[in-house]
Design an enzyme around this catalytic site. Structure first.
Site, PDB file in Angstrom:
ATOM      1  N   GLU A  84      60.071  -5.367 -42.208  1.00 17.85           N
ATOM      2  CA  GLU A  84      60.333  -5.603 -40.789  1.00 17.85           C
ATOM      3  C   GLU A  84      59.380  -6.686 -40.283  1.00 17.85           C
ATOM      4  O   GLU A  84      59.732  -7.489 -39.429  1.00 17.85           O
ATOM      5  CB  GLU A  84      60.139  -4.294 -39.998  1.00 17.85           C
ATOM      6  N   ARG A 119      67.179  -4.262 -35.501  1.00 16.09           N
ATOM      7  CA  ARG A 119      66.082  -5.249 -35.659  1.00 16.09           C
ATOM      8  C   ARG A 119      66.603  -6.638 -36.037  1.00 16.09           C
ATOM      9  O   ARG A 119      65.947  -7.405 -36.731  1.00 16.09           O
ATOM     10  CB  ARG A 119      65.058  -4.794 -36.723  1.00 16.09           C
ATOM     11  N   SER A 162      55.544  -1.245 -37.606  1.00 17.72           N
ATOM     12  CA  SER A 162      56.196  -0.794 -38.849  1.00 17.72           C
ATOM     13  C   SER A 162      56.334  -1.956 -39.826  1.00 17.72           C
ATOM     14  O   SER A 162      56.845  -3.018 -39.456  1.00 17.72           O
ATOM     15  CB  SER A 162      57.596  -0.243 -38.533  1.00 17.72           C
TER      16      SER A 162
HETATM   17  C1  LIG Z   1      51.277  -1.117 -32.390  1.00 14.25           C
HETATM   18  C2  LIG Z   1      52.650  -1.715 -32.542  1.00 14.25           C
HETATM   19  C3  LIG Z   1      53.757  -0.971 -32.188  1.00 14.25           C
HETATM   20  C4  LIG Z   1      55.047  -1.493 -32.314  1.00 14.25           C
HETATM   21  N1  LIG Z   1      56.110  -0.732 -31.953  1.00 14.25           N
HETATM   22  C5  LIG Z   1      57.358  -1.242 -32.068  1.00 14.25           C
HETATM   23  C6  LIG Z   1      58.491  -0.460 -31.691  1.00 14.25           C
HETATM   24  O1  LIG Z   1      58.380   0.668 -31.228  1.00 14.25           O
HETATM   25  N2  LIG Z   1      59.723  -1.012 -31.851  1.00 14.25           N
HETATM   26  C7  LIG Z   1      59.908  -2.272 -32.345  1.00 14.25           C
HETATM   27  O2  LIG Z   1      61.049  -2.727 -32.452  1.00 14.25           O
HETATM   28  N3  LIG Z   1      58.838  -3.031 -32.713  1.00 14.25           N
HETATM   29  C8  LIG Z   1      57.585  -2.548 -32.580  1.00 14.25           C
HETATM   30  N4  LIG Z   1      56.505  -3.313 -32.954  1.00 14.25           N
HETATM   31  C9  LIG Z   1      56.726  -4.647 -33.556  1.00 14.25           C
HETATM   32  C10 LIG Z   1      56.738  -5.828 -32.565  1.00 14.25           C
HETATM   33  O3  LIG Z   1      56.107  -5.496 -31.343  1.00 14.25           O
HETATM   34  C11 LIG Z   1      58.175  -6.284 -32.329  1.00 14.25           C
HETATM   35  O4  LIG Z   1      58.750  -6.762 -33.520  1.00 14.25           O
HETATM   36  C12 LIG Z   1      58.303  -7.366 -31.266  1.00 14.25           C
HETATM   37  O5  LIG Z   1      59.667  -7.658 -31.093  1.00 14.25           O
HETATM   38  C13 LIG Z   1      57.530  -8.645 -31.581  1.00 14.25           C
HETATM   39  O6  LIG Z   1      57.394  -9.379 -30.362  1.00 14.25           O
HETATM   40  P1  LIG Z   1      56.268 -10.497 -30.201  1.00 14.25           P
HETATM   41  O7  LIG Z   1      56.361 -11.047 -28.827  1.00 14.25           O
HETATM   42  O8  LIG Z   1      54.953  -9.996 -30.614  1.00 14.25           O
HETATM   43  O9  LIG Z   1      56.808 -11.587 -31.223  1.00 14.25           O
HETATM   44  P2  LIG Z   1      56.039 -12.307 -32.447  1.00 14.25           P
HETATM   45  O10 LIG Z   1      55.505 -11.299 -33.382  1.00 14.25           O
HETATM   46  O11 LIG Z   1      55.097 -13.321 -31.914  1.00 14.25           O
HETATM   47  O12 LIG Z   1      57.270 -13.070 -33.125  1.00 14.25           O
HETATM   48  C14 LIG Z   1      58.286 -12.338 -33.751  1.00 14.25           C
HETATM   49  C15 LIG Z   1      59.470 -13.287 -34.016  1.00 14.25           C
HETATM   50  O13 LIG Z   1      60.081 -13.623 -32.770  1.00 14.25           O
HETATM   51  C16 LIG Z   1      60.270 -15.028 -32.671  1.00 14.25           C
HETATM   52  N5  LIG Z   1      60.114 -15.395 -31.259  1.00 14.25           N
HETATM   53  C17 LIG Z   1      59.166 -14.970 -30.391  1.00 14.25           C
HETATM   54  N6  LIG Z   1      59.379 -15.481 -29.170  1.00 14.25           N
HETATM   55  C18 LIG Z   1      60.494 -16.262 -29.257  1.00 14.25           C
HETATM   56  C19 LIG Z   1      61.226 -17.053 -28.321  1.00 14.25           C
HETATM   57  N7  LIG Z   1      60.849 -17.173 -27.044  1.00 14.25           N
HETATM   58  N8  LIG Z   1      62.321 -17.713 -28.762  1.00 14.25           N
HETATM   59  C20 LIG Z   1      62.718 -17.603 -30.060  1.00 14.25           C
HETATM   60  N9  LIG Z   1      62.068 -16.884 -30.991  1.00 14.25           N
HETATM   61  C21 LIG Z   1      60.970 -16.203 -30.589  1.00 14.25           C
HETATM   62  C22 LIG Z   1      59.166 -15.623 -33.555  1.00 14.25           C
HETATM   63  O14 LIG Z   1      59.539 -16.910 -34.023  1.00 14.25           O
HETATM   64  C23 LIG Z   1      59.062 -14.605 -34.676  1.00 14.25           C
HETATM   65  O15 LIG Z   1      59.997 -14.935 -35.690  1.00 14.25           O
HETATM   66  C24 LIG Z   1      55.215  -2.819 -32.821  1.00 14.25           C
HETATM   67  C25 LIG Z   1      54.091  -3.576 -33.149  1.00 14.25           C
HETATM   68  C26 LIG Z   1      52.811  -3.047 -33.017  1.00 14.25           C
HETATM   69  C27 LIG Z   1      51.620  -3.888 -33.363  1.00 14.25           C
END
Ligand SMILES: Cc1cc2nc3c(=O)[nH]c(=O)nc-3n(C[C@H](O)[C@H](O)[C@H](O)COP(=O)(O)OP(=O)(O)OC[C@H]3O[C@@H](n4cnc5c(N)ncnc54)[C@H](O)[C@@H]3O)c2cc1C
Length: 307
Positions: free
Chosen positions: A290, A171, A220
């Protein structure tokens, strides 16, 4: 309205005082002072380059599935890529996808082209950019396992970085420490059988449905500790089902705090603090979050510096 910002970003792409609950998966929080929603990758890149050359601090967000916005006004400029659903390009064993593309859409495209390697990632509700930033993963696959290169923008300059030169861990990616914005990524996959790939993806999706609550959440809340899931400790500390306001530690998955309707940041944070305290008291384990808090007096705000 910030005059410098409106000289860089099209007015129709800026929402002033945007309701965070409307955009984030947890469905809570106050208002983003400025939320920018570019509609295509060209506008996004143009905004990033110009913002990095200006002295405006900003933070790029993806699908907002890992963030917990505080109550009240969340000061600053936030640019979400969630409306940029343009590009997936497939060249033999390679898939190139823009940062705002949903990871599951890339997985489906891989399946369509009989490309294997992304089966475990199907169902993570992330954008490509957010998933790389967090090195998201599930069922034994992490983003770093399938990445070949990432196109980034840093200090107003665009460059391609080989995945082998990027630091990744559980992560974690180095993008959490430097100020690069992820623009797009190239994934290198192997030949596979379309039906087998699809079956594996469906199995993984089913496992998610069986083990995760279907209510608003940010996934998580805490990271694994010593390779043991945080849910293990939370469950054994007897905390499943504990509520504060409309926030609740899920009965289905102890590491999920769900929003039953009108939860606030304070409700969520109270439960997260109780988890930290009780797990520490019982096991001597200090769980690390996380999820990422957004808003004032918080380390993520001091990281609000993608310039
Ligand atoms: C129901 C559910 C299930 C999930 N299951 C998992 C799982 O199985 N495994 C897992 O690892 N995670 C899981 N997650 C957590 C989440 O989906 C991950 O952490 C994912 O990586 C977040 O992506 P996002 O596009 O939503 O980013 P955001 O939540 O919008 O942002 C997360 C971070 O990424 C940065 N960021 C986003 N885009 C960019 C970019 N283009 N350039 C630079 N920085 C950027 C942001 O600044 C922020 O710090 C889950 C979440 C939910 C709600």
């Amino acid at each position: 309205m910030n005059i410098l910002l409106s000289s860089i970003v099209k007015e129709e792409d800026i929402i002033y005082m945007a309701n965070a609950a409307k955009y984030c998966s947890l469905k809570l929080g106050g208002n983003f002072e400025y939320l920018v929603l570019p509609k295509n990758i060209d506008d996004f890149i143009c905004y990033i380059i110009n913002l990095q050359h200006s002295n405006i601090n900003f933070k790029v967000l993806g699908n907002m599935t890992n963030i917990v916005p505080r109550d009240g006004i969340i000061k600053g400029v936030f640019i979400s890529t969630k409306q940029i659903q343009s590009g997936i390009r497939v060249f033999q064993n390679r898939i190139i996808a823009d940062c705002g593309t949903m990871l599951s859409a890339v997985c489906v495209s891989a399946k369509e082209h009989s490309l294997s390697g992304m089966e475990g990632l199907f169902g993570i509700p992330a954008t490509v950019g957010g998933a790389i930033y967090n090195n998201a993963g599930a069922f034994g696959t992490e983003m770093s396992n399938i990445l070949e290169s990432v196109l980034i923008c840093k200090a107003g300059k665009i460059k391609s970085v080989d995945a082998k030169d990027i630091k990744f861990d559980y992560r974690f990616s180095q993008f959490q420490q430097d100020k690069s914005i992820i623009l797009s990524a190239t994934f290198l996959l192997s030949d596979g059988n379309k039906q087998d790939i699809w079956q594996k993806m469906q199995e993984n999706m089913q496992k998610r449905k069986n083990s995760q609550p279907g209510l608003p959440s940010a996934g998580s809340v805490f990271k694994k500790y010593n390779n043991i899931s945080a849910g293990y400790y939370i469950d054994r500390a007897g905390l499943k089902g504990l509520s504060c306001g409309d926030a609740k530690i899920s009965n289905i998955h102890a590491n999920f705090i769900v929003n039953n309707g009108e939860a606030t940041f304070k409700d969520f944070d109270y439960l997260a603090s109780i988890i930290e305290q009780k797990v520490y008291e019982k096991f001597g384990v200090l769980l690390q979050k996380e999820v990422e808090y957004l808003g004032e007096n918080d380390e993520s705000t001091s990281r609000l510096s993608h310039t």
